[in-house]
Design an enzyme around this catalytic site. Structure first.
Site, PDB file in Angstrom:
ATOM      1  N   HIS A 240       0.864  -1.187   0.000  1.00 51.00           N
ATOM      2  CA  HIS A 240       0.000   0.000   0.000  1.00 51.00           C
ATOM      3  C   HIS A 240       0.896   1.231   0.000  1.00 51.00           C
ATOM      4  O   HIS A 240       1.316   1.709   1.051  1.00 51.00           O
ATOM      5  CB  HIS A 240      -0.929  -0.034   1.224  1.00 51.00           C
ATOM      6  CG  HIS A 240      -1.942   1.071   1.272  1.00 51.00           C
ATOM      7  ND1 HIS A 240      -3.136   0.956   1.939  1.00 51.00           N
ATOM      8  CD2 HIS A 240      -1.943   2.316   0.740  1.00 51.00           C
ATOM      9  CE1 HIS A 240      -3.830   2.073   1.822  1.00 51.00           C
ATOM     10  NE2 HIS A 240      -3.112   2.929   1.099  1.00 51.00           N
TER      11      HIS A 240
ATOM     12  N   HIS B 176       1.303   4.840  -2.387  1.00 51.02           N
ATOM     13  CA  HIS B 176       0.941   5.709  -3.517  1.00 51.02           C
ATOM     14  C   HIS B 176       2.226   6.377  -3.985  1.00 51.02           C
ATOM     15  O   HIS B 176       2.846   7.120  -3.217  1.00 51.02           O
ATOM     16  CB  HIS B 176      -0.061   6.777  -3.077  1.00 51.02           C
ATOM     17  CG  HIS B 176      -1.323   6.206  -2.493  1.00 51.02           C
ATOM     18  ND1 HIS B 176      -2.475   6.047  -3.238  1.00 51.02           N
ATOM     19  CD2 HIS B 176      -1.606   5.731  -1.251  1.00 51.02           C
ATOM     20  CE1 HIS B 176      -3.417   5.516  -2.470  1.00 51.02           C
ATOM     21  NE2 HIS B 176      -2.917   5.311  -1.261  1.00 51.02           N
TER      22      HIS B 176
ATOM     23  N   HIS C 200      -9.578   1.056  -1.327  1.00 53.88           N
ATOM     24  CA  HIS C 200      -9.527   1.684  -0.015  1.00 53.88           C
ATOM     25  C   HIS C 200     -10.939   1.633   0.573  1.00 53.88           C
ATOM     26  O   HIS C 200     -11.904   2.017  -0.098  1.00 53.88           O
ATOM     27  CB  HIS C 200      -9.113   3.155  -0.127  1.00 53.88           C
ATOM     28  CG  HIS C 200      -7.655   3.390  -0.374  1.00 53.88           C
ATOM     29  ND1 HIS C 200      -6.972   2.844  -1.422  1.00 53.88           N
ATOM     30  CD2 HIS C 200      -6.757   4.149   0.314  1.00 53.88           C
ATOM     31  CE1 HIS C 200      -5.707   3.254  -1.367  1.00 53.88           C
ATOM     32  NE2 HIS C 200      -5.545   4.051  -0.327  1.00 53.88           N
TER      33      HIS C 200
ATOM     34  N   GLU D  36     -11.256   3.382   6.030  1.00 53.81           N
ATOM     35  CA  GLU D  36     -10.200   4.268   6.552  1.00 53.81           C
ATOM     36  C   GLU D  36     -10.927   5.352   7.356  1.00 53.81           C
ATOM     37  O   GLU D  36     -10.894   5.345   8.579  1.00 53.81           O
ATOM     38  CB  GLU D  36      -9.389   4.853   5.386  1.00 53.81           C
ATOM     39  CG  GLU D  36      -8.309   5.847   5.811  1.00 53.81           C
ATOM     40  CD  GLU D  36      -7.615   6.527   4.609  1.00 53.81           C
ATOM     41  OE1 GLU D  36      -8.152   6.509   3.490  1.00 53.81           O
ATOM     42  OE2 GLU D  36      -6.531   7.118   4.843  1.00 53.81           O
TER      43      GLU D  36
ATOM     44  N   ASP E 232       1.824   3.965   2.861  1.00 54.27           N
ATOM     45  CA  ASP E 232       0.782   4.802   2.248  1.00 54.27           C
ATOM     46  C   ASP E 232       1.375   5.969   1.460  1.00 54.27           C
ATOM     47  O   ASP E 232       1.551   5.865   0.244  1.00 54.27           O
ATOM     48  CB  ASP E 232      -0.210   5.281   3.323  1.00 54.27           C
ATOM     49  CG  ASP E 232      -1.575   5.637   2.780  1.00 54.27           C
ATOM     50  OD1 ASP E 232      -1.826   5.392   1.588  1.00 54.27           O
ATOM     51  OD2 ASP E 232      -2.410   6.156   3.555  1.00 54.27           O
ATOM     52  N   ASP E 233       1.666   7.081   2.138  1.00 52.18           N
ATOM     53  CA  ASP E 233       2.227   8.279   1.496  1.00 52.18           C
ATOM     54  C   ASP E 233       3.400   8.759   2.351  1.00 52.18           C
ATOM     55  O   ASP E 233       3.292   9.760   3.081  1.00 52.18           O
ATOM     56  CB  ASP E 233       1.160   9.380   1.417  1.00 52.18           C
ATOM     57  CG  ASP E 233      -0.051   8.928   0.624  1.00 52.18           C
ATOM     58  OD1 ASP E 233       0.030   8.887  -0.606  1.00 52.18           O
ATOM     59  OD2 ASP E 233      -1.076   8.588   1.262  1.00 52.18           O
TER      60      ASP E 233
HETATM   61  N1  ADE Z   1      -4.578   8.755  -1.849  1.00 50.10           N
HETATM   62  C1  ADE Z   1      -3.348   8.797  -1.347  1.00 50.10           C
HETATM   63  N2  ADE Z   1      -3.346   8.387  -0.070  1.00 50.10           N
HETATM   64  C2  ADE Z   1      -4.626   8.063   0.240  1.00 50.10           C
HETATM   65  C3  ADE Z   1      -5.264   7.564   1.398  1.00 50.10           C
HETATM   66  N3  ADE Z   1      -4.616   7.311   2.517  1.00 50.10           N
HETATM   67  N4  ADE Z   1      -6.597   7.368   1.350  1.00 50.10           N
HETATM   68  C4  ADE Z   1      -7.272   7.625   0.226  1.00 50.10           C
HETATM   69  N5  ADE Z   1      -6.715   8.087  -0.887  1.00 50.10           N
HETATM   70  C5  ADE Z   1      -5.391   8.301  -0.884  1.00 50.10           C
HETATM   71 ZN    ZN Z   2      -3.737   4.778   0.506  1.00 51.25          ZN
END
Ligand code: ADE
Ligand code: ZN
Length: 338
Positions: free
Chosen positions: A19, A21, A199, A202, A280-281
């Site tokens: 996971h 991005h 997703h 969350e 994630d990011d």
């Molecule tokens: N795009 C990038 N990170 C995300 C996240 N945590 N949830 C939804 N969309 C995303």
């Molecule tokens: Zn994500």
């Protein structure tokens, strides 16, 4: 200070990340360098100002900056450089397999051809395998705040390149955009042989996880942490071993949890779920995969068994071949019993 023995184990173990991005791995330094290279102006004076802006109170407050940051990405080389920088970080964390998301609509909406991000990311992934030994998959995400028709138009643009796309995902603003909005699009993707993830759970409710499973045929749930609000759902996820790609520092930064010590990661494992840790990011949330695992180890006092289970789950939940999965599981066993 001496390192906690379990932290040594965390850093040494081979791991899969499922996971991530790629646009969320854009570090402020690269954001500035690409802005300069491409003549794009940013609403920040310097790198420190960008970092100072990374204070989020919700998923949307993050997404606003994430999409603004992505505006510096224009050329094939930009996407190559972005992906290569992530792969070097992944290699340093002993990630041996990664399944990354990209958001084509974030780029095509700015007039960039669909083929440009795909080519740059793919070239870096090929170099990552050749030079760093990292295997990978590439998952094309649809932005759920846009219409299903927009998603169909994106799938149309992707058609000539489907051999380079390993699956589809669903991301962006969750609340108010349930999986059901994309049922026809994901049915079409299934006809084209594209496996799906989504997703769900969350910020959104457990019902979105049911929809992702039943309406989108999602093979994994990205995040999914709100599943524990529905015991019947937890039973189903456990019985079917549907993986949850959990992202603890993301959950903390986006206020899904107020304190990492209150994260339900251990509860998910105890319920028999195939949960693992992901970043994630990472450029926005303060850390790559090992940083996430180390933070969870410290905040939740994870045991060796729990850490090993998380890492084993990362391979089980991957889209590697059965043989490759078995090889990594054996490697882990050997590392634990030298
Ligand atoms: N795009 C990038 N990170 C995300 C996240 N945590 N949830 C939804 N969309 C995303
Ligand atoms: Zn994500």
């Amino acid at each position: 200070m001496t390192q906690h023995p379990l932290d040594t184990l965390i850093t040494r173990l081979p791991k899969a990340e499922l996971h991530l991005h790629i646009e969320g791995s854009l570090e402020p330094e690269m954001m500035f360098a690409l802005a300069q290279r491409n003549g794009v102006s940013l609403p920040y004076a310097d790198v420190a100002a960008v970092r100072a802006a990374y204070q989020f109170d919700s998923l949307q407050s993050f997404l606003d900056l994430y999409y603004a940051g992505a505006s510096v990405l224009l050329t094939e080389q930009d996407f190559y450089d972005l992906t290569w920088a992530y792969l070097e970080k992944a290699h340093a964390d002993n990630i041996v397999h990664t399944e990354i998301f990209f958001d084509p609509q974030t780029h095509t909406a700015r007039g960039i051809d669909f083929a440009v991000p795909l080519a740059g990311i793919r070239r870096a992934l090929a170099d990552g395998e050749a030079q760093l030994g990292i295997t990978s998959k590439l998952i094309m995400c649809f932005l759920r705040h846009l219409s299903e028709a927009d998603g169909f138009a994106t799938l149309e643009q992707a058609q000539p390149y489907l051999a380079q796309i390993d699956g589809v995902g669903l991301d962006s603003s969750e609340l108010g955009h349930p999986p059901s909005k994309f049922a026809r699009l994901f049915a079409r993707c299934a006809e084209l042989g594209l496996p799906a993830v989504a997703h769900a759970g969350e910020e959104g409710p457990a019902s979105y996880i049911w929809e992702a499973l039943d309406l989108l045929k999602s093979r994994r749930i990205d995040h999914g942490v709100r599943c524990t609000e529905d015991p019947i759902l937890v039973q189903r996820l456990a019985a079917e071993r549907i993986p949850l790609t959990v992202c603890p520092l993301s959950n903390l930064k986006l206020c899904v949890v107020n304190d990492l010590a209150q994260h339900n990661l251990r509860e998910l494992l105890a319920a028999g779920l195939c949960a693992m840790v992901n970043s994630d990011d990472p450029a926005y949330f303060g850390g790559y995969l090992n940083t996430n695992l180390l933070a969870c180890r410290a905040a939740l006092n994870l045991t060796q068994n729990e850490i090993v289970q998380l890492v084993r789950n990362s391979f089980e939940a991957s889209w590697l071949s059965a043989q490759a999965k078995q090889n990594w599981q054996q490697r882990i066993t050997q590392m634990l019993n030298p």
